[in-house]
Design a protein around this motif. Structure first.
Motif, short mmCIF file in Angstrom:
data_model
loop_
_atom_site.label_atom_id
_atom_site.label_comp_id
_atom_site.label_asym_id
_atom_site.label_seq_id
_atom_site.Cartn_x
_atom_site.Cartn_y
_atom_site.Cartn_z
N ALA A 169 73.70 36.12 51.14
CA ALA A 169 74.94 36.55 50.49
C ALA A 169 74.67 37.68 49.50
CB ALA A 169 75.59 35.37 49.79
N VAL A 170 73.55 37.58 48.79
CA VAL A 170 73.18 38.64 47.85
C VAL A 170 72.93 39.95 48.60
CG1 VAL A 170 71.40 39.42 46.24
CG2 VAL A 170 72.23 37.07 46.13
N LYS A 171 72.26 39.85 49.74
CA LYS A 171 72.00 41.05 50.53
C LYS A 171 73.30 41.66 51.03
CE LYS A 171 69.20 42.76 54.40
NZ LYS A 171 68.24 42.38 55.46
N ILE A 172 74.23 40.82 51.47
CA ILE A 172 75.54 41.31 51.92
C ILE A 172 76.26 42.01 50.77
CG2 ILE A 172 77.83 40.61 52.72
CD1 ILE A 172 76.44 38.33 54.26
N ALA A 173 76.25 41.38 49.60
CA ALA A 173 76.92 41.97 48.43
C ALA A 173 76.31 43.31 48.06
CB ALA A 173 76.83 40.99 47.25
#
Length: 249
Positions: A169-173
């Protein structure tokens, strides 16, 4: 292709089962912290017939150097912990063994080490090594490029005991230029993993959803990555590097 697997938790076991099914790979050994199952084999653990050794070793009783001397491999796959890279990274790089790391939460210190190792060997890192979630990431980036003004929300759901915000999720953000503090997290029951990106357009909504049904999805991702790294030169790679050629017109 001879494989060494580090980590034999729930995900590591699922990855091992997929590797045993694929005839292009030979699971030489598994290294774990626990002494449980010491010197047994992975095929025996699963109760299946296999010619692959898949011997299980404990890091408390066997050093990485001893293991690689007895059972050399072409690739080391890491599903252990943030600290795992320090136990094998330098040694693997010095022997030109490819490294595939699927650790979710590396800090800057570990990322710098990966970059250093990539000067000597082929290194791949992804906080989520499933194919599906990386397809989602590609699609999300393209949609954001088409409509940079759109409202975006990132949601992630995982099993109750998972700590911290999902690395995926952090990578997507980060890819969508969203503050990671705005990621919505849910922890409940035995959810394997679900990621959702919501694009809020005027009068309409687009949702991109990826849900892991089984941890074997990580094994399929490992196989895909290993096959695509086979002829890669030394350097640090991620999923975008591997997938981009498939999208070339």
């Amino acid at each position: 292709m001879k494989i060494g697997l580090i980590g034999f938790g729930k995900t590591g076991k699922s990855v091992a089962s997929i590797l045993l099914e694929n005839k292009k790979f030979c699971l030489e050994w598994v290294l774990r912290q626990s002494t449980v199952l010491e010197h047994r084999s992975v095929p025996e653990f699963f109760g299946i017939q296999s010619e692959e050794p898949g011997l299980i070793y404990s890091s408390s009783k066997t050093t990485m150097e001893e293991l690689l001397d007895k059972h050399p491999v072409d690739v080391i796959i890491d599903f252990s912990s943030n600290e795992g890279i320090y136990t094998y990274g330098e040694l693997a790089a010095s022997r030109n063994i490819k490294i595939i790391s699927a650790i979710s939460h590396y800090k800057d210190k570990e990322l710098q080490l990966l970059k250093k190792l990539a000067h000597k060997t082929t290194v791949f890192w992804s906080p989520n090594i499933t194919l599906g979630v990386n397809y989602l990431l590609f699609a999300a980036k393209f949609l954001k490029k088409i409509a940079p003004w759109v409202d975006i929300e990132v949601n992630e759901e995982h099993f109750k005991m998972k700590q911290g915000t999902s690395g995926t999720a952090v990578k997507i953000a980060e890819a969508l230029d969203i503050d990671k503090e705005n990621i919505n997290s849910v922890r409940a029951g035995g959810i394997v993993g679900k990621h959702e990106v919501i694009f809020g357009f005027p009068y309409q909504t687009v949702r991109l959803i990826h849900e892991s049904i089984s941890r074997e999805a990580f094994g399929n991702g490992v196989v895909f990555v290993a096959e695509n790294l086979e002829h890669k030169q030394k350097g640090l790679y991620n999923f975008e590097d591997i997938l981009s050629p498939y999208f070339a017109v």
